[in-house]
Design a protein around this motif. Structure first.
Motif, PDB file in Angstrom:
ATOM      1  N   LYS A   1     -37.157 -44.319   7.042  1.00  8.45           N
ATOM      2  CA  LYS A   1     -37.345 -44.297   5.697  1.00  8.45           C
ATOM      3  C   LYS A   1     -36.048 -44.264   4.392  1.00  8.45           C
ATOM      4  N   TRP A   2     -35.251 -43.116   4.413  1.00 12.63           N
ATOM      5  CA  TRP A   2     -34.269 -43.508   3.724  1.00 12.63           C
ATOM      6  C   TRP A   2     -32.902 -43.457   3.870  1.00 12.63           C
ATOM      7  N   ASP A   3     -32.881 -42.881   5.416  1.00 16.24           N
ATOM      8  CA  ASP A   3     -31.507 -43.153   5.360  1.00 16.24           C
ATOM      9  C   ASP A   3     -30.764 -44.308   5.603  1.00 16.24           C
ATOM     10  N   LEU A   4     -31.365 -45.419   6.557  1.00 22.02           N
ATOM     11  CA  LEU A   4     -31.731 -46.810   6.973  1.00 22.02           C
ATOM     12  C   LEU A   4     -31.918 -47.821   5.818  1.00 22.02           C
ATOM     13  N   VAL A   5     -32.424 -47.687   5.194  1.00 23.70           N
ATOM     14  CA  VAL A   5     -33.060 -48.021   3.904  1.00 23.70           C
ATOM     15  C   VAL A   5     -31.996 -50.175   3.890  1.00 23.70           C
ATOM     16  N   GLU A   6     -30.195 -49.162   3.453  1.00 23.81           N
ATOM     17  CA  GLU A   6     -29.687 -50.084   3.040  1.00 23.81           C
ATOM     18  C   GLU A   6     -29.596 -50.711   4.172  1.00 23.81           C
ATOM     19  N   GLU A   7     -29.057 -50.498   5.906  1.00 23.87           N
ATOM     20  CA  GLU A   7     -28.701 -51.348   7.295  1.00 23.87           C
ATOM     21  C   GLU A   7     -29.978 -52.130   7.179  1.00 23.87           C
ATOM     22  N   ARG A   8     -30.958 -51.465   6.928  1.00 26.08           N
ATOM     23  CA  ARG A   8     -33.016 -52.680   7.290  1.00 26.08           C
ATOM     24  C   ARG A   8     -32.819 -53.269   6.257  1.00 26.08           C
ATOM     25  N   PHE A   9     -32.534 -53.185   4.943  1.00 23.86           N
ATOM     26  CA  PHE A   9     -32.680 -54.250   3.996  1.00 23.86           C
ATOM     27  C   PHE A   9     -31.985 -54.980   3.366  1.00 23.86           C
ATOM     28  N   GLU A  10     -30.080 -54.702   3.846  1.00 27.68           N
ATOM     29  CA  GLU A  10     -29.391 -55.188   3.166  1.00 27.68           C
ATOM     30  C   GLU A  10     -28.581 -55.375   1.744  1.00 27.68           C
ATOM     31  N   SER A  11     -29.396 -53.870   1.330  1.00 28.54           N
ATOM     32  CA  SER A  11     -29.457 -53.712  -0.001  1.00 28.54           C
ATOM     33  C   SER A  11     -29.225 -52.360  -0.249  1.00 28.54           C
ATOM     34  N   ARG A  12     -28.694 -51.930  -1.847  1.00 31.14           N
ATOM     35  CA  ARG A  12     -28.130 -50.731  -1.803  1.00 31.14           C
ATOM     36  C   ARG A  12     -29.117 -49.854  -2.761  1.00 31.14           C
TER      37      ARG A  12
ATOM     38  N   LEU B   1     -32.305 -48.476  -2.964  1.00 30.48           N
ATOM     39  CA  LEU B   1     -33.696 -49.238  -2.962  1.00 30.48           C
ATOM     40  C   LEU B   1     -34.378 -47.904  -2.760  1.00 30.48           C
ATOM     41  N   LEU B   2     -35.590 -47.877  -3.635  1.00 34.94           N
ATOM     42  CA  LEU B   2     -36.483 -47.018  -3.260  1.00 34.94           C
ATOM     43  C   LEU B   2     -37.357 -47.377  -2.284  1.00 34.94           C
ATOM     44  N   PRO B   3     -37.319 -46.454  -1.198  1.00 36.13           N
ATOM     45  CA  PRO B   3     -37.588 -46.397   0.023  1.00 36.13           C
ATOM     46  C   PRO B   3     -39.172 -46.514   0.180  1.00 36.13           C
ATOM     47  N   LEU B   4     -40.562 -47.525   0.292  1.00 35.98           N
ATOM     48  CA  LEU B   4     -41.321 -47.129   0.307  1.00 35.98           C
ATOM     49  C   LEU B   4     -42.412 -48.104   1.447  1.00 35.98           C
ATOM     50  N   TRP B   5     -41.129 -48.385   2.793  1.00 35.30           N
ATOM     51  CA  TRP B   5     -41.889 -48.685   3.377  1.00 35.30           C
ATOM     52  C   TRP B   5     -42.289 -48.268   4.925  1.00 35.30           C
ATOM     53  N   VAL B   6     -41.595 -47.642   5.535  1.00 40.32           N
ATOM     54  CA  VAL B   6     -42.139 -47.280   7.051  1.00 40.32           C
ATOM     55  C   VAL B   6     -43.037 -46.074   7.113  1.00 40.32           C
ATOM     56  N   ALA B   7     -44.320 -45.679   8.009  1.00 40.74           N
ATOM     57  CA  ALA B   7     -44.974 -44.867   7.358  1.00 40.74           C
ATOM     58  C   ALA B   7     -44.989 -43.881   8.237  1.00 40.74           C
ATOM     59  N   ASP B   8     -44.369 -42.907   7.552  1.00 41.02           N
ATOM     60  CA  ASP B   8     -43.991 -41.539   7.287  1.00 41.02           C
ATOM     61  C   ASP B   8     -44.409 -41.290   6.302  1.00 41.02           C
TER      62      ASP B   8
ATOM     63  N   ARG C   1     -35.009 -57.441  -7.739  1.00 38.02           N
ATOM     64  CA  ARG C   1     -35.314 -57.664  -9.664  1.00 38.02           C
ATOM     65  C   ARG C   1     -35.881 -56.329  -9.367  1.00 38.02           C
ATOM     66  N   CYS C   2     -36.877 -55.420  -8.672  1.00 41.44           N
ATOM     67  CA  CYS C   2     -37.317 -54.439  -8.228  1.00 41.44           C
ATOM     68  C   CYS C   2     -37.234 -53.327  -8.179  1.00 41.44           C
ATOM     69  N   GLY C   3     -36.069 -53.352  -7.248  1.00 42.33           N
ATOM     70  CA  GLY C   3     -35.211 -52.233  -6.111  1.00 42.33           C
ATOM     71  C   GLY C   3     -36.476 -50.973  -5.681  1.00 42.33           C
ATOM     72  N   VAL C   4     -37.528 -51.746  -4.753  1.00 43.08           N
ATOM     73  CA  VAL C   4     -38.489 -50.946  -3.734  1.00 43.08           C
ATOM     74  C   VAL C   4     -38.275 -52.374  -2.680  1.00 43.08           C
ATOM     75  N   ALA C   5     -37.589 -51.117  -1.459  1.00 34.12           N
ATOM     76  CA  ALA C   5     -38.054 -51.406  -0.363  1.00 34.12           C
ATOM     77  C   ALA C   5     -39.685 -51.111   0.451  1.00 34.12           C
ATOM     78  N   VAL C   6     -40.135 -52.785   0.882  1.00 30.85           N
ATOM     79  CA  VAL C   6     -41.376 -52.434   1.136  1.00 30.85           C
ATOM     80  C   VAL C   6     -41.608 -53.191   2.425  1.00 30.85           C
ATOM     81  N   ASP C   7     -43.022 -53.307   3.256  1.00 28.48           N
ATOM     82  CA  ASP C   7     -42.921 -53.897   4.425  1.00 28.48           C
ATOM     83  C   ASP C   7     -43.855 -55.259   3.895  1.00 28.48           C
ATOM     84  N   TYR C   8     -43.418 -56.070   4.663  1.00 29.34           N
ATOM     85  CA  TYR C   8     -43.441 -57.638   3.780  1.00 29.34           C
ATOM     86  C   TYR C   8     -44.523 -57.709   4.798  1.00 29.34           C
ATOM     87  N   GLY C   9     -45.346 -58.498   3.306  1.00 28.78           N
ATOM     88  CA  GLY C   9     -46.594 -59.277   4.717  1.00 28.78           C
ATOM     89  C   GLY C   9     -46.272 -59.831   6.144  1.00 28.78           C
ATOM     90  N   GLU C  10     -45.581 -61.091   5.819  1.00 30.66           N
ATOM     91  CA  GLU C  10     -44.909 -61.743   7.094  1.00 30.66           C
ATOM     92  C   GLU C  10     -44.637 -61.113   8.540  1.00 30.66           C
TER      93      GLU C  10
END
Ligand code: PLP
Length: 394
Positions: free
Chosen positions: A21-32, A34-41, A350-359
């Motif tokens: 969630k925290w250390d792979l955010v850049e790799e997964r979201f191609e963006s530095r 970001l506040l990671p509120l994505w994967v469920a842990d 814009r928001c600087g947040v990594a989330v899971d996208y609906g699609e």
């Protein structure tokens, strides 16, 4: 324990710990940055009882072959009986290194290549992958979505089963990302249909422990006094509930001896690993002594949800939010404020947040996000404030 004390004691920085969630955010979201509120842990340390067991074991420092002790079965049975009125016989139980892994096993065990497997979308994306990756035919039945309140389209479900000759249904209960905890009436209707067409139900109940207020999770196998249990395979674990995902241990409950025999035949040729020592120890300790920790975590999650919802409703009244009956994941439709802007650009640039996208969960869910609430309130606030601030600029 009150929320502030809990957060002080259990919230912890995770950067630099090989955290997906925290250390792979850049790799997964191609963006530095970001506040990671994505994967469920969760960003919380585990319950003290788990840490104490680990410490004892580490002091001993021998990690040779082990077995699952009687005390594990007792703790699991106790948890399932007292919380869900679902006593578990030892014979029914198998273990897998995770529920997603189990879904792949089930495809191989209970279906033939090209068999049709149904899911109710939008739903956790590994459900889609397990069916497609194993060469089975994916049948998606859309949930009814009324302003982000989800229900089952029973007619469409039945028709899809008939038209596509569905063999297996992968059920998500409670439902990720819809946040629904299904009622017994809904489950009866669903399983009546499955029974009528001889469809096997795989019931993923990993979120079973996250329900709020008066809402109660009903294990599929106990619906209508267990009337359907022999056409149901249940998968659950302490992994979501007690933040143990990396320990790769989950429970598979198969009450039907014929289905169990099929599982065992497959296991004989394909699964020769024993359960993971630390996964077993942690799960047992969690079920035996983790209830208080879990209750406080649930309070934090639900408060995070209520605060986020109140802020969004006040500032962006057109945005719709799924009621959080179950899970710790908040499903939000941002389309009314995006006004055609790209969701990825909005959330990340814009928001600087990594989330899971609906699609990721189903077709037609562009502009939706799934936000992980299992962290300290400041981080959820930060994300919600950013969404509100940036939406107002559009
Ligand atoms: C519905 C559902 N099933 C399974 C999983 C993951 O299970 P595991 O880590 O045991 O593979 C998740 C994780 O978010 C989930 O939401």
């Amino acid at each position: 324990m009150d929320q502030a004390t809990f957060i002080e004691r259990y919230y912890t920085e995770r950067t630099g710990t090989n955290s997906l969630k925290w250390d792979l955010v850049e790799e997964r979201f191609e963006s530095r940055d970001l506040l990671p509120l994505w994967v469920a842990d969760m960003d919380f340390k585990v319950a003290d009882a788990i840490t104490a067991e680990f410490k004892k074991r580490i002091d001993h420092s021998v990690y040779g072959y082990t077995f699952v002790p009687e005390s594990y079965y007792e703790a699991y049975n106790q948890w399932m009986t007292t919380r869900f009125n679902f006593p578990i016989e030892k014979d029914w139980l198998r273990f897998t290194p995770g529920i997603v892994q189990a879904l792949y096993y089930f495809m191989h065990i209970y279906t033939e290549p090209a068999d049709a497997v149904a899911i109710l979308t939008p739903v956790y994306y590994p459900f889609h992958n397990a069916v497609k990756d194993t060469g089975r035919k994916l049948v998606t039945v859309e949930l009814i979505n009324e302003a982000n309140e989800f229900s089952i389209d029973f007619k469409a479900f039945e028709q899809a089963i008939i038209d596509q000759e569905v063999k297996v249904f992968i059920h998500c209960s409670p439902h990720n990302p819809a946040g629904r905890v299904w009622t017994e009436a809904e489950l009866i209707r669903l399983f009546d249909i499955c029974q009528k067409y001889d469809v096997l139900v795989i019931s993923d109940e990993i979120h079973q422990d996250f329900t709020y207020g008066d809402v109660r999770h009903i294990p599929s196998a106990t619906v209508a006094n267990g009337q359907y249990r022999d056409m149901i395979i249940t998968a659950n674990s302490a992994s979501k509930s007690f933040n143990l995902a990396a320990l790769a241990h989950s429970n598979i409950v198969i009450t039907n001896p014929v289905l169990r025999e099929l599982y065992d035949q497959f296991a004989k040729t394909m699964i020769q690993t024993e359960a993971n020592l630390f996964g077993v120890m942690a799960t047992e300790a969690a079920y035996r002594d983790g209830a208080e920790w879990l209750e406080t975590v649930k309070t934090i999650i639900f408060n995070n949800y209520e605060t986020a919802k109140a802020k969004l409703t006040e500032s962006l009244p057109n945005v719709t939010i799924s009621p959080l009956q179950g899970t710790y994941l908040m499903f939000i439709n941002l389309n009314p404020v995006l006004k055609g802007h790209n969701i990825v650009e909005f959330m990340q640039t814009r928001c600087g947040v990594a989330v899971d996208y609906g699609e990721w969960f189903g077709e037609g869910y562009e502009g939706y996000i799934r936000l992980n609430l299992a962290t300290k309130p400041e981080l959820v606030d930060q994300a919600i404030d950013a969404i509100i601030r940036e939406a107002k600029k559009i």
